[in-house]
Design an enzyme around this catalytic site. Structure first.
Site, PDB file in Angstrom:
ATOM      1  N   ASN A 169      53.050  36.836  52.301  1.00 46.38           N
ATOM      2  CA  ASN A 169      52.297  35.839  53.024  1.00 46.38           C
ATOM      3  C   ASN A 169      50.864  35.884  52.512  1.00 46.38           C
ATOM      4  OD1 ASN A 169      51.363  34.039  55.153  1.00 46.38           O
ATOM      5  ND2 ASN A 169      53.150  34.686  56.321  1.00 46.38           N
ATOM      6  N   THR A 170      49.984  35.109  53.100  1.00 39.44           N
ATOM      7  CA  THR A 170      48.632  34.982  52.571  1.00 39.44           C
ATOM      8  C   THR A 170      47.756  36.192  52.885  1.00 39.44           C
ATOM      9  OG1 THR A 170      48.051  33.722  54.547  1.00 39.44           O
ATOM     10  CG2 THR A 170      48.637  32.469  52.574  1.00 39.44           C
ATOM     11  N   CYS A 213      51.286  35.643  59.121  1.00 40.09           N
ATOM     12  CA  CYS A 213      50.131  34.766  59.292  1.00 40.09           C
ATOM     13  C   CYS A 213      48.891  35.585  59.659  1.00 40.09           C
ATOM     14  CB  CYS A 213      50.418  33.730  60.366  1.00 40.09           C
ATOM     15  SG  CYS A 213      49.135  32.474  60.514  1.00 40.09           S
ATOM     16  N   CYS A 219      40.359  53.587  17.961  1.00 41.66           N
ATOM     17  CA  CYS A 219      41.144  52.740  18.870  1.00 41.66           C
ATOM     18  C   CYS A 219      42.103  53.579  19.726  1.00 41.66           C
ATOM     19  CB  CYS A 219      41.937  51.715  18.063  1.00 41.66           C
ATOM     20  SG  CYS A 219      42.957  50.617  19.065  1.00 41.66           S
ATOM     21  N   ASN A 270      43.475  28.738  53.400  1.00 42.62           N
ATOM     22  CA  ASN A 270      43.722  27.808  54.501  1.00 42.62           C
ATOM     23  C   ASN A 270      43.517  28.495  55.838  1.00 42.62           C
ATOM     24  OD1 ASN A 270      46.437  27.987  56.276  1.00 42.62           O
ATOM     25  ND2 ASN A 270      46.757  29.023  54.305  1.00 42.62           N
TER      26      ASN A 270
END
Length: 434
Positions: free
Chosen positions: A203-204, A138, A381, A76
């Site tokens: 936050n973003t 922000c 493995c 956004n």
């Protein structure tokens, strides 16, 4: 029945699910609908000074979609509230009076000047809000103005503004941290030094979603140009969990209450955050994709899980997994695991063989006696978990821990019962006692 109610730094709510500061908490009509659906609290969309900011009148959102069009990541470029401060304050007061049992936290962002914080804090306190969240995260629009992440990336600024808020307000202060930083522990430590009652994160993340292949223009764009935005959604959850855990186990910040944010869309996601140290969780993308009633599935799912596990309260769950998080150097290098394929569940798609053969340890067969057959070769493995990760069938491939004394066919040596980590390993030239 499990008690989902929480007391987060004195802020009480009937469950730990809060809506994050974002478009879903922008106005009373949204928040009232959210509370009616069952959300335990909200963080009101970030308030700033008048005159309000101006948002673009074009695409503000974009998404990273899976092949079946599930939203994996969400971007956004929307700014903080673009409504007058007085309007927001009036609506906050009205909503809190209508739902006094729900958590009402108000997100704030004003210039990094003492006078600006001194002016807005009493106005917010007068609404009856339960706490404030300082938006130091922000990453776009506001950071260019010296706010948001521009503050959150400088620990000295975080401590300074937090001290102002603790001085001018009686409300609990939650500091929202930016993930756009090398080590989240430093801003968290600064928040604690400044007197913060809690931190919230993440936050973003700074992001650009892509380019239109026809026009070679960044997308989404407004008038032919675009801007980096904030990235959130399920894809950021592992990043957020790591940062939450780092703060929860850092000796300098351990014990500070944490509100976890980042890609929470189910009760299972919330469990991860709570177990890694969060006392509440905040949701945005899932609500924007599925609507407010998703909280009902979250609440019932978490309640059922806690009942099954005999966990009486959210507080009892918070931080339970933190002691299991370690630095790599302390992992037990004498521990041995091997992959095991359940042939009854195997659909013989061959993905495990292809990825192991091409990119790992060539430890899975493709045929046996001339027939298609997938089986782990224990002598090759290393228990890397790649085959488990790509197998499309639940629990078809699992890892088996070798018992002490059992022979590891790859090395021909018995598994040691004594743990050994890198700090004391013979191959480490700086090992303890070297």
């Amino acid at each position: 029945m499990a008690d989902l109610s929480i007391d987060f730094v004195g802020i009480k709510s009937p469950n730990p699910f809060w809506l994050a500061s974002a478009p879903p908490t922008d106005k009373a009509v949204n928040v009232l609908r959210a509370f009616e659906a069952g959300w335990g609290g909200v963080v009101w969309k970030t308030l700033g000074e008048d005159p309000p900011v101006v948002n673009v009148h074009g695409p503000r959102y974009s998404a990273l979609l899976s092949p079946d069009r599930q939203v994996m990541g969400f971007n956004n470029i929307e700014l903080i509230s673009d409504r007058p401060l007085a309007t927001n304050l009036r609506e906050i007061r009205e909503v809190k009076r209508a739902f006094p049992d729900r958590a009402m936290v108000v997100s704030l962002m004003v210039p990094c000047e003492e006078a600006s914080w001194k002016a807005i804090l009493p106005q917010v306190e007068d609404t009856g809000a339960d706490g404030i969240e300082l938006n130091f995260g922000c990453p776009h629009g506001m950071s260019e103005r010296g706010m948001g992440a521009a503050v959150g990336q400088v620990p000295e600024y975080i401590q300074m503004v937090t001290e102002w808020c603790k001085h001018y307000s009686k409300l609990p202060v939650i500091v929202k941290l930016t993930p756009n930083i090398t080590d989240v522990r430093y801003p968290a430590r600064a928040a604690k030094k400044g007197g913060a009652d809690a931190v919230s994160l993440i936050n973003t993340i700074n992001s650009i979603m892509g380019v239109d292949p026809r026009t070679l223009t960044m997308v989404p764009s407004t008038g032919g140009k675009g801007s980096h935005g904030g990235y959130c959604g399920p894809a950021v959850r592992p990043i957020a969990l790591n940062m939450v855990a780092e703060i929860a186990r850092d000796p300098e910040t351990a014990g500070i209450p944490i509100s976890g944010i980042g890609g929470i869309g189910t009760w299972r996601d919330a469990l991860d955050f709570l177990a890694l140290g969060a006392g509440s969780v905040q949701v945005c993308t899932a609500a924007m994709v599925y609507g407010f009633k998703i909280v009902q599935d979250m609440s019932s799912g978490l309640s059922n899980y806690m009942d099954d596990m005999g966990i009486a309260s959210v507080a009892e769950l918070t931080g339970r997994a933190v002691p299991t998080v370690s630095d790599w150097r302390f992992l037990n290098l004498n521990h041995i695991s091997k992959a095991v394929i359940d042939t009854d569940k195997c659909i013989e798609c061959g993905r495990c063989h292809v990825v192991c053969e091409d990119t790992s340890h060539q430890a899975i067969t493709a045929t046996k006696d001339g027939q298609r057959h997938f089986e782990v070769k224990e002598e090759d493995c290393v228990g890397c978990n790649l085959c488990v990760s790509v197998c499309p069938v639940d629990d078809c491939i699992t890892l088996r821990d070798l018992a002490p004394g059992e022979i590891d066919l790859r090395t021909g040596q018995p598994v040691s019962a004594q743990p050994l980590n890198w700090t004391a390993h013979p191959n480490n030239p700086m090992r303890v006692g070297a």
